[in-house]
Design a protein around this motif. Structure first.
Motif, PDB file in Angstrom:
ATOM      1  N   ARG A 195       0.858  -1.172   0.000  1.00 17.77           N
ATOM      2  CA  ARG A 195       0.000   0.000   0.000  1.00 17.77           C
ATOM      3  C   ARG A 195       0.905   1.236   0.000  1.00 17.77           C
ATOM      4  O   ARG A 195       1.950   1.255   0.630  1.00 17.77           O
ATOM      5  N   VAL A 196       0.485   2.281  -0.737  1.00 18.96           N
ATOM      6  CA  VAL A 196       1.233   3.536  -0.745  1.00 18.96           C
ATOM      7  C   VAL A 196       1.195   4.144   0.655  1.00 18.96           C
ATOM      8  O   VAL A 196       0.126   4.247   1.270  1.00 18.96           O
ATOM      9  N   SER A 197       2.367   4.521   1.164  1.00 17.45           N
ATOM     10  CA  SER A 197       2.432   5.150   2.479  1.00 17.45           C
ATOM     11  C   SER A 197       1.742   6.511   2.441  1.00 17.45           C
ATOM     12  O   SER A 197       1.763   7.207   1.430  1.00 17.45           O
ATOM     13  N   ASN A 198       1.155   6.867   3.580  1.00 17.73           N
ATOM     14  CA  ASN A 198       0.394   8.118   3.649  1.00 17.73           C
ATOM     15  C   ASN A 198       0.948   8.999   4.769  1.00 17.73           C
ATOM     16  O   ASN A 198       0.564   8.849   5.921  1.00 17.73           O
ATOM     17  N   PRO A 199       1.853   9.941   4.439  1.00 17.27           N
ATOM     18  CA  PRO A 199       2.453  10.783   5.476  1.00 17.27           C
ATOM     19  C   PRO A 199       1.728  12.105   5.666  1.00 17.27           C
ATOM     20  O   PRO A 199       2.333  13.146   5.838  1.00 17.27           O
ATOM     21  N   GLN A 200       0.386  12.090   5.607  1.00 11.63           N
ATOM     22  CA  GLN A 200      -0.355  13.352   5.682  1.00 11.63           C
ATOM     23  C   GLN A 200      -0.051  14.120   6.959  1.00 11.63           C
ATOM     24  O   GLN A 200      -0.096  15.345   6.983  1.00 11.63           O
ATOM     25  N   ASN A 201       0.243  13.398   8.031  1.00 10.85           N
ATOM     26  CA  ASN A 201       0.484  14.082   9.296  1.00 10.85           C
ATOM     27  C   ASN A 201       1.832  14.796   9.332  1.00 10.85           C
ATOM     28  O   ASN A 201       2.179  15.408  10.334  1.00 10.85           O
TER      29      ASN A 201
END
Length: 313
Positions: A195-201
């Motif tokens: 899964r594509v990592s999600n660094p929104q934070n």
């Protein structure tokens, strides 16, 4: 002081020898000048004898008094232009905006300059660039590196899959036209698939609604680094809200700032950080909008899109 005298004074002040270009094979010792090609620009001499491509480090030995060249920076991305030469210790033409003219033809009558010419000292010519258009959309490119190719659900070629257990480098390698840097879309395992990592934070916004108008910035780590992600050797493609993909701005340096930050909770709450400040670097939007799931050539393992929420515990 006459013009010649001022030239000599400037050279002595910066301990300057004069040359730029690709590595030369010479038998004699000589001073060296190194240029670091910018991610969106190269350096070329007026004669065409020397060329340092974008993203490369170039070096040449100078061994005699017969060198004379003029160097110019040239952007390879249409939304940028040459701004000038970077200032700093042992940097030639630093702070000037015109072509960098360098010569050793008058060194003979000045022993201190001849001492420099015959030394193995290193000096630098480093170009800087600036944006001349609106914030651009980076175009997706591709380079075959021998790894399995990755396609989206519409058979659009995205890049190549890298999963190296020794270096722990896991992601999709992507080329962007007009940029010399290598970019990576970071991945994480979710059972059998990726899964594509999600660094929104890790994204900073300068508006309380945490939306992408204007574009957000990326919050940088506090520990000392020579680049943003030196452990991987690649620059990240950041996944923002709604799956928008960003890259770090290639010409704007990090700066201290106070921000609003998106905390993806079940309530999708956007919290304003009033007192806290830190280093951030602006982001540039890309045209990478893959249709998920992605597929990897020759492998059954698929790649899903980022989670809509990255929960904070």
């Amino acid at each position: 002081m006459d013009i010649q005298g001022r030239r000599i004074a400037r050279l002595l002040k910066s301990l300057t020898c004069s040359v730029l270009g690709l590595t030369a094979t010479l038998l004699l010792a000589g001073c060296k000048v190194v240029t670091v090609g910018h991610t969106i620009g190269s350096v070329t001499s007026g004669s065409g004898a020397y060329h340092c491509p974008a993203g490369q480090v170039c070096e040449i030995d100078v061994v005699d008094i017969h060198f004379s060249e003029t160097f110019r920076g040239q952007a390879i991305h249409p939304n940028y232009r040459f701004k000038g030469w970077k200032k700093g210790d042992r940097r030639l033409c630093g702070g000037t905006e015109t072509a960098c003219s360098l010569s050793t033809d008058f060194f003979t009558d000045h022993p201190p300059l001849m001492d420099i010419l015959q030394s193995d000292e290193r000096f630098y010519v480093i170009p800087e660039f600036e944006r001349i258009g609106p914030v651009e959309t980076a175009e997706l490119g591709f380079r075959d590196d021998g790894n399995p190719r990755v396609f989206d659900a519409n058979d659009r070629l995205i890049g190549t899959l890298v999963d190296d257990p020794q270096t722990r480098k896991k992601g999709i390698m992507v080329r962007l036209r007009g940029y010399a840097r290598q970019y990576i879309i970071f991945l994480e395992h979710t059972g059998f698939n990726y899964r594509v990592s999600n660094p929104q934070n890790h994204l900073a916004y300068n508006n309380a609604s945490c939306d992408a108008d204007p574009l957000p910035s990326m919050i940088l780590p506090e520990w000392p680094v020579t680049g943003l992600f030196p452990a991987t050797g690649f620059w990240p493609i950041i996944v923002g809200p709604d799956g928008q993909f960003y890259i770090t701005d290639p010409v704007v340096p990090p700066a201290q700032s106070t921000w609003a930050q998106r905390w993806d909770s079940p309530e999708r709450e956007c919290l304003q950080v009033e007192e806290e400040t830190g280093r951030v670097v602006p982001l540039v939007s890309t045209d990478i909008a893959p249709e998920f799931p992605l597929r990897t050539e020759g492998l059954e393992r698929g790649i899903d899109g980022p989670f809509p929420d990255s929960l904070v515990f």
